[in-house]
Scaffold this active site. Structure first.
Site, PDB file in Angstrom:
ATOM      1  CE  LYS A  35      -0.210  -0.046   5.182  1.00 45.66           C
ATOM      2  NZ  LYS A  35      -1.293   0.121   6.310  1.00 45.66           N
ATOM      3  NE  ARG A  86      -7.176   1.435  11.872  1.00 47.99           N
ATOM      4  CZ  ARG A  86      -5.733   1.228  11.248  1.00 47.99           C
ATOM      5  NH1 ARG A  86      -4.911   2.112  11.353  1.00 47.99           N
ATOM      6  NH2 ARG A  86      -5.673  -0.061  11.068  1.00 47.99           N
ATOM      7  CE1 TYR A 128      12.388  32.223   3.566  1.00 46.42           C
ATOM      8  CE2 TYR A 128      12.513  29.788   3.366  1.00 46.42           C
ATOM      9  CZ  TYR A 128      12.397  31.185   2.940  1.00 46.42           C
ATOM     10  OH  TYR A 128      12.148  31.186   1.576  1.00 46.42           O
ATOM     11  CG  MET A 160       9.243  24.125  -1.877  1.00 48.05           C
ATOM     12  SD  MET A 160       8.175  25.229  -3.008  1.00 48.05           S
ATOM     13  CE  MET A 160       7.204  25.883  -1.723  1.00 48.05           C
TER      14      MET A 160
END
Length: 362
Positions: free
Chosen positions: A36, A132, A258, A306
């Site tokens: 998966k 779940r 940053y 990014m």
């Protein structure tokens, strides 16, 4: 000077080796290879093709994942771990040998009401404690009886469950209670059973049952947060790499990146590497997270952006633009990187974007 962006190099031989490790741990069980989420970021079609001679069954979460495998030439049965959610999916599944996990009454009712062109193999999900999805133990007898009355369901049906805390060694009693609960409600009522995810395969040999479901361990990663795959004879399947694209002199007391969140305590050299959250490398990776450059560990300095991240190479560094950077893989386990970031290695390998190139080395 030959720099490149992020590349995930996948060793199919390592994946095959890891499946053999799982099968050696559970020698009497058949193996459902879990592919998966694009084989946990490793490329579902290519991984499934590499395992087609060794896996008895493939397992995916979503209907679309199973469709992709069939369209790509995978012929083994494919288990839909979440089952089906409309009549079209059910009808397609019957025609394409998708095994169906049934975990709610709406799915059971659809099986009772939808004419099918071929019989389907059903795995009843029992909620033994994960809470779940799945039928409660007290609902099991009714569900088994109703399924037994459906002519287009292969008889007898199978049953499965999922462990909530098998990866926590100090919670062994919780998993043992799940095992006992599951066995109590399925004994003598089903054909095959499946309980063990990767953690169960490793830690609970008495629960291997008829099928095991190795997932994360196929890719060389352990489900145990304080260990790494090599502790269990697994080999990392992914080497996630990039390259240095700049090396800069940097003065003590000056910030990087940053928000100026990291300030150098010394004169040093800063390396800029071509990876960022646009590639799926986590933005929340803190300063101090390790990478490998030229065989030595250096650490992130400043925030991941990014397209780039910065590392403290040290004042005597001789690294050059174009040198390869290992983000995780052989020599730097994804589990260790995940611990620095405060996540799990599952997330690291599955969150990569489409930008990093997948390369297969064997």
């Amino acid at each position: 000077m030959d720099a490149h962006g992020a590349v995930a190099r996948i060793s199919l031989e390592a994946v095959r080796h890891n499946l053999q490790v799982a099968k050696q741990l559970a020698p009497t069980a058949k193996a459902m290879a879990v592919v998966k989420a694009n084989a946990y970021g490793h490329g579902d079609l290519t991984v499934a093709a590499a395992l087609k001679d060794d896996a008895d069954l493939f397992a995916v979460a979503r209907f679309e994942e199973a469709q992709k495998l069939r369209a790509g030439g995978i012929r083994q049965p494919i288990l839909l771990l979440e089952g089906f959610f409309n009549p079209a999916q059910l009808e397609f599944s019957a025609l394409n040998n998708f095994h169906l996990c049934i975990h709610q009454y709406a799915q059971l009712e659809a099986l009772e009401q939808t004419p099918l062109a071929a019989p389907v193999t059903v795995w009843v999900k029992i909620d033994s404690g994960m809470h779940r999805v799945g039928f409660a133990p007290e609902q099991a007898d009714e569900v088994f009886a109703r399924l037994a009355a459906i002519a287009q369901v292969v008889q007898p049906v199978n049953a499965m469950t999922h462990f909530a805390r098998a990866d926590e060694p100090d919670q062994q009693a919780v998993t043992e209670a799940q095992i006992a609960r599951f066995k109590q409600v399925t004994a003598g009522k089903v054909k095959h059973t499946a309980l063990c995810n990767s953690a169960g395969v490793i830690a609970f040999p008495d629960a291997h049952a008829d099928y095991i479901r190795p997932g994360i361990m196929l890719y060389g990663i352990t489900p145990f947060g304080d260990r790494q795959g090599t502790d269990f004879g697994l080999r990392p399947a992914m080497n996630f790499t990039t390259s240095l694209i700049a090396v800069r002199e940097h003065k003590a007391g000056e910030p990087v990146g940053y928000a100026g969140s990291w300030v150098s305590p010394r004169d040093t050299r800063i390396g800029v590497i071509a990876v960022g959250y646009g590639d799926g490398y986590p933005r929340m990776a803190p300063a101090g997270t390790p990478v490998l450059i030229n065989g030595r560990r250096v650490t992130l300095a400043g925030r991941v952006s990014m397209d780039m991240a910065t590392v403290d190479l040290g004042p005597d560094a001789t690294d050059q633009v174009g040198d390869e950077v290992l983000l995780w893989g052989e020599g730097l386990a994804a589990e260790e990187v995940a611990r620095h970031i405060g996540t799990i290695a599952y997330e690291l390998v599955t969150r990569m974007t489409a930008r990093p190139r997948l390369e297969y080395v064997d």
